[in-house]
Design an enzyme around this catalytic site. Structure first.
Site, PDB file in Angstrom:
ATOM      1  N   LYS A  99       0.866  -1.185   0.000  1.00 13.75           N
ATOM      2  CA  LYS A  99       0.000   0.000   0.000  1.00 13.75           C
ATOM      3  C   LYS A  99       0.892   1.221   0.000  1.00 13.75           C
ATOM      4  CE  LYS A  99      -4.520   0.750   0.287  1.00 13.75           C
ATOM      5  NZ  LYS A  99      -5.646  -0.145  -0.051  1.00 13.75           N
TER       6      LYS A  99
HETATM    7  P1  NAD Z   1     -12.813   7.642  -2.588  1.00 17.85           P
HETATM    8  O1  NAD Z   1     -11.763   8.658  -2.421  1.00 17.85           O
HETATM    9  O2  NAD Z   1     -13.380   7.406  -3.944  1.00 17.85           O
HETATM   10  O3  NAD Z   1     -14.028   7.961  -1.584  1.00 17.85           O
HETATM   11  C1  NAD Z   1     -13.828   8.168  -0.210  1.00 17.85           C
HETATM   12  C2  NAD Z   1     -15.115   8.681   0.398  1.00 17.85           C
HETATM   13  O4  NAD Z   1     -14.954   8.806   1.820  1.00 17.85           O
HETATM   14  C3  NAD Z   1     -15.514  10.063  -0.112  1.00 17.85           C
HETATM   15  O5  NAD Z   1     -16.918  10.118  -0.250  1.00 17.85           O
HETATM   16  C4  NAD Z   1     -15.077  10.976   1.040  1.00 17.85           C
HETATM   17  O6  NAD Z   1     -15.815  12.185   1.092  1.00 17.85           O
HETATM   18  C5  NAD Z   1     -15.363  10.103   2.235  1.00 17.85           C
HETATM   19  N1  NAD Z   1     -14.646  10.522   3.447  1.00 17.85           N
HETATM   20  C6  NAD Z   1     -13.359  10.918   3.549  1.00 17.85           C
HETATM   21  N2  NAD Z   1     -13.088  11.264   4.816  1.00 17.85           N
HETATM   22  C7  NAD Z   1     -14.226  11.085   5.524  1.00 17.85           C
HETATM   23  C8  NAD Z   1     -14.580  11.261   6.906  1.00 17.85           C
HETATM   24  N3  NAD Z   1     -13.691  11.712   7.799  1.00 17.85           N
HETATM   25  N4  NAD Z   1     -15.844  10.967   7.284  1.00 17.85           N
HETATM   26  C9  NAD Z   1     -16.755  10.507   6.383  1.00 17.85           C
HETATM   27  N5  NAD Z   1     -16.477  10.313   5.081  1.00 17.85           N
HETATM   28  C10 NAD Z   1     -15.223  10.598   4.664  1.00 17.85           C
HETATM   29  O7  NAD Z   1     -12.204   6.281  -1.987  1.00 17.85           O
HETATM   30  P2  NAD Z   1     -12.668   4.788  -2.270  1.00 17.85           P
HETATM   31  O8  NAD Z   1     -11.791   4.222  -3.305  1.00 17.85           O
HETATM   32  O9  NAD Z   1     -14.138   4.738  -2.438  1.00 17.85           O
HETATM   33  O10 NAD Z   1     -12.253   4.079  -0.896  1.00 17.85           O
HETATM   34  C11 NAD Z   1     -13.108   4.065   0.246  1.00 17.85           C
HETATM   35  C12 NAD Z   1     -12.680   2.949   1.182  1.00 17.85           C
HETATM   36  O11 NAD Z   1     -12.753   1.694   0.489  1.00 17.85           O
HETATM   37  C13 NAD Z   1     -11.249   3.039   1.709  1.00 17.85           C
HETATM   38  O12 NAD Z   1     -11.194   2.469   2.999  1.00 17.85           O
HETATM   39  C14 NAD Z   1     -10.477   2.158   0.740  1.00 17.85           C
HETATM   40  O13 NAD Z   1      -9.265   1.696   1.283  1.00 17.85           O
HETATM   41  C15 NAD Z   1     -11.481   1.050   0.534  1.00 17.85           C
HETATM   42  N6  NAD Z   1     -11.302   0.248  -0.671  1.00 17.85           N
HETATM   43  C16 NAD Z   1     -11.273   0.821  -1.911  1.00 17.85           C
HETATM   44  C17 NAD Z   1     -11.159   0.011  -3.035  1.00 17.85           C
HETATM   45  C18 NAD Z   1     -11.203   0.551  -4.435  1.00 17.85           C
HETATM   46  O14 NAD Z   1     -11.254  -0.245  -5.368  1.00 17.85           O
HETATM   47  N7  NAD Z   1     -11.236   1.858  -4.654  1.00 17.85           N
HETATM   48  C19 NAD Z   1     -11.032  -1.378  -2.883  1.00 17.85           C
HETATM   49  C20 NAD Z   1     -11.075  -1.923  -1.613  1.00 17.85           C
HETATM   50  C21 NAD Z   1     -11.220  -1.098  -0.517  1.00 17.85           C
END
Ligand code: NAD
Length: 428
Positions: A114
């Site tokens: 990561k």
């Molecule tokens: P992203 O940047 O597209 O979205 C993140 C979201 O979280 C946004 O809506 C943002 O406004 C919100 N956010 C940020 N800080 C916040 C807070 N303090 N309180 C409430 N909301 C908050 O990111 P993503 O890719 O959707 O990732 C989200 C989660 O899923 C992370 O934990 C990431 O590690 C996990 N994840 C992502 C993927 C992927 O394929 N993108 C895969 C597995 C896991």
């Protein structure tokens, strides 16, 4: 939003400590050797790079970037790149270790890594984001590679950022086998070598888990209600795909605030609103609610899809749902888990629930390697089959060993890793 609308960082446990507690619990159930537990308790490599980037106003600013490579016993390091103001070494270490277990759980031939940069991407222009990304990729140099360590999108990054990483890497490492290097990153845009179905894959995987859970319990999703924290890639895709079952989104929140409507919120129009305004806040026809009100909202399913350690003891006490499906990595702190289980709330853990993303990243990597383009049906069929199989493995393991699902998923993963170490030995 008011400070009280975000969980205070100081109240959150260190995610790496949480990851180690999870490892210990699973190691006891899996019965792996103390040596393997010891090896997995530390990442193999922790890289920190400080690099200057020219801002649009001509000034230079220093940035701090991280790449942690946790394990490559089962294949090249694999895992996302995060752009967020709270990125830290321990956060990246935790996230890298969860990637190791996620890939091992699915029996995908990848390890765990990561990375991230500590800054607020919202405060930068596209041109600055491009220079920050290219400079970071250059600083990482040969520490990433298509058969060595393969980044992907995470919080604050997307397909465009992956394409800038790919292009920088290709131009730096040499010209003769340029096209063989496209798979140095996954989650790319389609035109630059991405896979159909990758963007929605994590959300799709979450919905496969929910559908399996509902089928096993004869729970009708049509007419069910759900809440989502975080409306980025994972939260919005899960919300949109889940809506197809007839379930209704009743409360949602992000970095700026929380909104609710008991009659249902249209997840597609909400995604357009977020695209235009940068947040769910102010979406027409909803009322604004506080973070505590969001966590106390009554619904059948809660999908945390924002950051880690968002569900603490207070949130666990407040939650009024039947099922939590961890879209985010590490959203639940250890002390919150017994409270949830005592209340009869089921929990599908992150390394299973949000694994659709890395599964389709693996398919993207394979397509690049073979110079192929699979059609959407093929990607979706393969993803569905793999998610359902792994879900069943976890469900059966938990029933046999009488443990919770997080322990079961982690134990399956570390048993595989333990077997690999037993066969290969530890060099020299
Ligand atoms: P992203 O940047 O597209 O979205 C993140 C979201 O979280 C946004 O809506 C943002 O406004 C919100 N956010 C940020 N800080 C916040 C807070 N303090 N309180 C409430 N909301 C908050 O990111 P993503 O890719 O959707 O990732 C989200 C989660 O899923 C992370 O934990 C990431 O590690 C996990 N994840 C992502 C993927 C992927 O394929 N993108 C895969 C597995 C896991």
């Amino acid at each position: 939003m008011a400070d009280s609308e975000q969980r205070n960082e100081k109240d959150k446990p260190n995610p790496y400590d949480v990851a180690l507690v999870q490892l210990d619990k699973a190691a006891r159930v899996a019965g792996i050797s103390p040596a393997v537990r010891e090896i997995l308790s530390q990442p193999k490599n922790e890289l920190i790079v400080n690099f200057p980037v020219r801002m649009d106003n001509g000034e230079y600013k220093m940035f701090k970037g991280y790449r942690v490579q946790h394990s490559n016993i089962l294949g090249p390091y694999k895992g996302g790149i995060r752009y967020h103001e709270q990125v830290s070494l321990d956060e990246v270490k935790a996230l890298a270790s969860w990637m190791t277990y996620k890939c091992a759980l699915h029996d995908i031939p990848f390890g765990g890594g990561k990375g991230g940069i500590k800054f607020m991407p919202r405060q930068h222009s596209q041109a600055e984001l491009e220079r920050i990304t290219r400079r970071f990729t250059h600083a990482l140099g040969a520490n990433i590679g298509p058969e060595y360590d393969i980044p992907a999108p995470d919080v604050g990054t997307n397909g465009q950022i992956m394409v800038w990483m790919m292009d920088t890497y290709m131009n730096v490492v040499g010209f003769t086998d340029k096209n063989a290097n496209r798979r140095v990153v996954t989650g790319k845009t389609l035109v630059s070598g991405g896979s159909l179905g990758r963007e929605s894959a994590t959300g799709q995987g979450i919905v496969h888990c929910i559908a399996e859970w509902a089928r096993d319990r004869r729970f009708d999703l049509n007419g069910a209600t759900y809440t989502v924290q975080g409306y980025g890639n994972v939260g919005s895709n899960a919300a949109k795909i889940l809506a197809r079952t007839g379930a209704s989104l009743v409360a949602v929140g992000d970095w700026k605030g929380y909104i609710a409507n008991a009659d249902g919120i249209n997840p597609f129009k909400l995604a357009d609103h977020v695209h235009k305004t940068g947040s769910v806040v102010g979406y027409p026809g909803t009322r604004s609610i506080t973070r505590p009100e969001f966590f106390a909202a009554t619904a059948d399913i809660f999908i945390p899809a924002a950051l880690e350690m968002e569900i603490g003891v207070e949130e666990a006490k407040a939650l009024n749902v039947k099922l939590i499906v961890e879209g985010a990595n590490g959203p639940t702190e250890t002390a919150a888990e017994p409270i949830l289980y005592d209340k009869g709330i089921a929990l599908i853990p992150d390394i299973l629930a949000n694994s659709g993303g890395v599964v389709v990243s693996y398919y993207e990597w394979l397509q690049n390697k073979r110079s192929e383009r699979w059609d959407l049906e093929e990607v979706e069929e393969r993803l569905a089959k793999r998610m359902k199989r792994t879900y069943l493995n976890v469900s059966e393991y938990a029933a046999t060993k009488k443990c919770d699902w997080r322990v079961a998923a982690m134990a399956i993963a570390i048993e595989r890793i333990g077997r690999a170490y037993a066969e290969r030995g530890i060099f020299p």
